[in-house]
Design a protein around this motif. Structure first.
Motif: not given
Length: 120
Positions: A105-120
């Protein structure tokens, strides 16, 4: 405050000296986190050294069965692959790290990963 001070201290000393200090720490989650912190500082200056550090953090996390360390090491390794243009590998590793962060339940890292995948 601690995080800001922590990064400030690292930026003021030689990276090699910081690495020597980190390597003298006992093999525990604190050491993993410091290795990952040091790796992050090298992302623009020396991605190859960052990769070696994330691999070291991953290996130690695996030995310790430290799931957050495993996931963070994978996530930061993705940064290196993205910098080097190896986006397919980055996406694979992001997708491996994501379920660990979801379980924890690490929402910060979840958000970071989703943002990074979206930016690729």
């Amino acid at each position: 405050m601690f995080v800001m001070l922590h990064y400030s201290c690292y930026s003021q000393i030689n990276v090699d000296s910081a690495y020597t200090i980190v390597n003298k720490l006992p093999n525990d989650s604190v050491k993993v986190n410091r290795i990952i912190d040091l790796a992050w500082l090298l992302r623009k200056k020396d991605p190859d050294k960052m990769l070696k550090l994330t691999q070291q953090a991953y290996a130690l996390s695996s030995d310790l069965k430290y799931e957050i360390g495993i996931a963070k090491a994978k996530m930061y390794t993705c940064v290196v692959f993205s910098i080097k243009g190896n986006n397919d590998t980055a996406i694979i590793l992001y997708k491996e790290a994501l379920p660990i962060f979801e379980r924890k339940k690490d929402s910060t890292c979840i958000m970071s990963i989703n943002n990074n995948i979206g930016g690729i």
